[in-house]
Design an enzyme around this catalytic site. Structure first.
Site, PDB file in Angstrom:
ATOM      1  N   ARG A  31       5.197 -60.984  15.761  1.00  0.00           N
ATOM      2  CA  ARG A  31       3.927 -60.245  15.845  1.00  0.00           C
ATOM      3  C   ARG A  31       3.354 -60.505  17.229  1.00  0.00           C
ATOM      4  O   ARG A  31       3.064 -61.658  17.584  1.00  0.00           O
ATOM      5  CB  ARG A  31       2.955 -60.713  14.768  1.00  0.00           C
ATOM      6  CG  ARG A  31       1.537 -60.258  15.038  1.00  0.00           C
ATOM      7  CD  ARG A  31       0.637 -60.371  13.844  1.00  0.00           C
ATOM      8  NE  ARG A  31       1.001 -59.388  12.847  1.00  0.00           N
ATOM      9  CZ  ARG A  31       0.225 -59.044  11.825  1.00  0.00           C
ATOM     10  NH1 ARG A  31      -0.945 -59.609  11.670  1.00  0.00           N
ATOM     11  NH2 ARG A  31       0.610 -58.128  10.971  1.00  0.00           N
ATOM     12  N   HIS A  67       3.574 -50.721  13.745  1.00  0.00           N
ATOM     13  CA  HIS A  67       3.581 -51.679  12.636  1.00  0.00           C
ATOM     14  C   HIS A  67       4.525 -51.122  11.559  1.00  0.00           C
ATOM     15  O   HIS A  67       4.083 -50.695  10.486  1.00  0.00           O
ATOM     16  CB  HIS A  67       2.153 -51.850  12.100  1.00  0.00           C
ATOM     17  CG  HIS A  67       1.952 -53.057  11.243  1.00  0.00           C
ATOM     18  ND1 HIS A  67       2.952 -53.965  10.969  1.00  0.00           N
ATOM     19  CD2 HIS A  67       0.844 -53.504  10.573  1.00  0.00           C
ATOM     20  CE1 HIS A  67       2.466 -54.926  10.190  1.00  0.00           C
ATOM     21  NE2 HIS A  67       1.203 -54.662   9.934  1.00  0.00           N
ATOM     22  N   GLN A 116       4.709 -52.290   7.761  1.00  0.00           N
ATOM     23  CA  GLN A 116       3.550 -51.812   7.020  1.00  0.00           C
ATOM     24  C   GLN A 116       3.798 -50.397   6.503  1.00  0.00           C
ATOM     25  O   GLN A 116       3.559 -50.090   5.333  1.00  0.00           O
ATOM     26  CB  GLN A 116       2.313 -51.830   7.935  1.00  0.00           C
ATOM     27  CG  GLN A 116       1.044 -51.376   7.266  1.00  0.00           C
ATOM     28  CD  GLN A 116       0.559 -52.362   6.214  1.00  0.00           C
ATOM     29  OE1 GLN A 116       0.419 -53.543   6.498  1.00  0.00           O
ATOM     30  NE2 GLN A 116       0.310 -51.898   5.015  1.00  0.00           N
ATOM     31  N   ASP A 127      -7.831 -47.647   8.565  1.00  0.00           N
ATOM     32  CA  ASP A 127      -7.569 -48.985   9.112  1.00  0.00           C
ATOM     33  C   ASP A 127      -8.793 -49.367   9.944  1.00  0.00           C
ATOM     34  O   ASP A 127      -9.665 -48.518  10.214  1.00  0.00           O
ATOM     35  CB  ASP A 127      -6.287 -48.946   9.978  1.00  0.00           C
ATOM     36  CG  ASP A 127      -5.892 -50.317  10.541  1.00  0.00           C
ATOM     37  OD1 ASP A 127      -6.377 -51.351  10.024  1.00  0.00           O
ATOM     38  OD2 ASP A 127      -5.102 -50.353  11.512  1.00  0.00           O
ATOM     39  N   CYS A 161      -4.134 -50.825   5.164  1.00  0.00           N
ATOM     40  CA  CYS A 161      -3.143 -51.882   5.396  1.00  0.00           C
ATOM     41  C   CYS A 161      -3.723 -53.267   5.151  1.00  0.00           C
ATOM     42  O   CYS A 161      -2.977 -54.205   4.883  1.00  0.00           O
ATOM     43  CB  CYS A 161      -2.611 -51.774   6.815  1.00  0.00           C
ATOM     44  SG  CYS A 161      -3.885 -51.891   8.077  1.00  0.00           S
ATOM     45  N   ARG A 180       4.457 -55.074   0.599  1.00  0.00           N
ATOM     46  CA  ARG A 180       4.953 -55.643   1.865  1.00  0.00           C
ATOM     47  C   ARG A 180       6.101 -56.602   1.566  1.00  0.00           C
ATOM     48  O   ARG A 180       7.114 -56.618   2.254  1.00  0.00           O
ATOM     49  CB  ARG A 180       3.827 -56.418   2.588  1.00  0.00           C
ATOM     50  CG  ARG A 180       2.697 -55.568   3.141  1.00  0.00           C
ATOM     51  CD  ARG A 180       3.130 -54.716   4.321  1.00  0.00           C
ATOM     52  NE  ARG A 180       3.687 -55.509   5.414  1.00  0.00           N
ATOM     53  CZ  ARG A 180       2.979 -56.157   6.331  1.00  0.00           C
ATOM     54  NH1 ARG A 180       1.659 -56.083   6.322  1.00  0.00           N
ATOM     55  NH2 ARG A 180       3.569 -56.847   7.301  1.00  0.00           N
TER      56      ARG A 180
HETATM   57  N1   CP Z   1      -1.509 -55.647   7.078  1.00  0.00           N
HETATM   58  C1   CP Z   1      -1.147 -56.746   7.753  1.00  0.00           C
HETATM   59  O1   CP Z   1      -0.221 -56.747   8.565  1.00  0.00           O
HETATM   60  O2   CP Z   1      -1.873 -57.843   7.426  1.00  0.00           O
HETATM   61  P1   CP Z   1      -1.882 -59.241   8.195  1.00  0.00           P
HETATM   62  O3   CP Z   1      -2.549 -59.012   9.523  1.00  0.00           O
HETATM   63  O4   CP Z   1      -2.674 -60.158   7.302  1.00  0.00           O
HETATM   64  O5   CP Z   1      -0.467 -59.703   8.369  1.00  0.00           O
HETATM   65  N1  NVA Z   2      -4.587 -52.084  13.507  1.00  0.00           N
HETATM   66  C1  NVA Z   2      -4.734 -53.437  13.028  1.00  0.00           C
HETATM   67  C2  NVA Z   2      -3.741 -53.730  11.954  1.00  0.00           C
HETATM   68  C3  NVA Z   2      -3.812 -55.094  11.355  1.00  0.00           C
HETATM   69  C4  NVA Z   2      -2.793 -55.358  10.305  1.00  0.00           C
HETATM   70  C5  NVA Z   2      -4.606 -54.401  14.183  1.00  0.00           C
HETATM   71  O1  NVA Z   2      -3.699 -54.238  15.004  1.00  0.00           O
HETATM   72  O2  NVA Z   2      -5.409 -55.326  14.274  1.00  0.00           O
END
Ligand code: CP
Ligand code: NVA
Length: 311
Positions: free
Chosen positions: A108, A135, A138, A230, A270, A298
């Protein structure tokens, strides 16, 4: 089917064919059934996943780690603050070293280029656990959730309301590969980027998926089977939070907006949600929300991805 995509990376849904994506859903369904009927199989026995995190996470971290445990393997959490990457060791060197120890890397990251570099220099599969651009795990879980709720995907209509971000980008890629029609409803200046539009034009003719770009939320939800939102401010954009809250206020998913949609419409997010901003408590906790089913999925979707790539 496990091992079918052995050695490949999972950086973007765009990299996978229509049939590849369908097989991920098929295995997700089988693994979820196995889990719910106490028939876990040690598909990744003794395998190890290295999980690099430059950003916070609840769902991604826990679901990948539990997913590895459930398949007989284990996962190692590597915060970029603690490993040498945070002190300047290069991404290629990090990828080459980790590949000597682990069977897969999930990362990530802030810059999407970090994922691309990890995938380039790693000799084991690299899975994108969120970048500023995409992502994909997701979106696989979200589309599997839509399939579970309706029994099919092609011809469904998904309306995404809010910021065109990593989540909406991957939803568009999944829609193009599954024949789901998409409406993106966002204010001017927050529409999908050129790269995503280019990929949409390449991929959507494969399934006939249609795209509508619109700025009026009431009009946007009129055809929706699913409404998705989101956060308005993604991780890394915190300095813009105040301005974004002002710009996106008319894009809140609330009861009034839902009253303009079909009575069967379902709501996806998400998570994490900023309750009171992009979505109200009444919608999050109401009967149309499928957000916790999404969160569970997930786990199953990522187990399928890991099983296909790493076994
Ligand atoms: N939706 C998602 O990726 O959640 P987290 O940021 O908690 O991993
Ligand atoms: N768009 C959000 C998604 C988090 C899972 C971010 O990048 O913070």
């Amino acid at each position: 089917m496990p091992g079918l995509y052995q050695g490949r990376n999972f950086v973007s849904i765009h990299d996978y064919t229509v049939e590849d994506v369908q097989r991920i859903f098929d295995l997700t369904k089988a693994l979820k059934l196995d889990e719910h009927t106490n028939q876990r199989k040690p598909i990744l026995n003794n395998k190890t996943l290295g999980m690099i995190f430059e950003k916070s996470s609840t769902r991604t971290r826990v679901s990948f780690e539990i997913g590895m445990n459930q398949m007989g393997g284990k996962a190692i959490f590597l915060s970029s603050r603690d490993i040498q990457l945070g002190r300047g060791e290069t991404i290629p060197d990090t990828a080459k070293v980790l590949s000597r120890y682990v069977d897969g890397i999930m990362a990530r990251v802030f810059s999407h280029d970090t994922i691309v570099q990890l995938a380039t220099y790693s000799t084991c599969p690299v899975i994108n656990g969120l970048s500023d651009f995409l992502h994909p795990c997701q979106a696989v879980a979200d589309f599997f959730t839509m399939y579970e709720k309706r029994g099919y995907l092609k011809g469904l209509h998904l309306t995404y309301i809010g910021d065109s971000n990593n989540v909406s980008n991957s939803l568009m890629m999944a829609a193009a590969k599954t024949g789901v029609d998409m409406t993106i409803c966002s204010p001017g200046g927050f529409t999908p980027c050129d790269q995503i539009m280019e990929w949409w034009k390449m991929d959507s003719p494969l399934t006939g998926a249609q795209l509508t770009l619109i700025s009026d939320p009431s009009e946007a939800v009129s055809k929706a089977d699913f409404i998705y939102t989101d956060v308005w401010t993604s991780m890394g954009q915190e300095k813009e939070e105040e301005e974004r809250r002002r710009i996106f206020q008319p894009y809140q998913v609330n009861d009034e907006l839902l009253s303009k949609a079909s009575k069967d419409v379902m709501v996806l997010h998400c998570l994490p949600a900023h309750r009171g901003d992009e979505i109200t408590d009444s919608v999050m906790d109401g009967p149309k929300a499928a957000v916790f089913d999404e969160a569970e999925n997930r786990l199953h979707a990522q187990k399928a991805i890991m099983a296909l790539l790493m076994s």
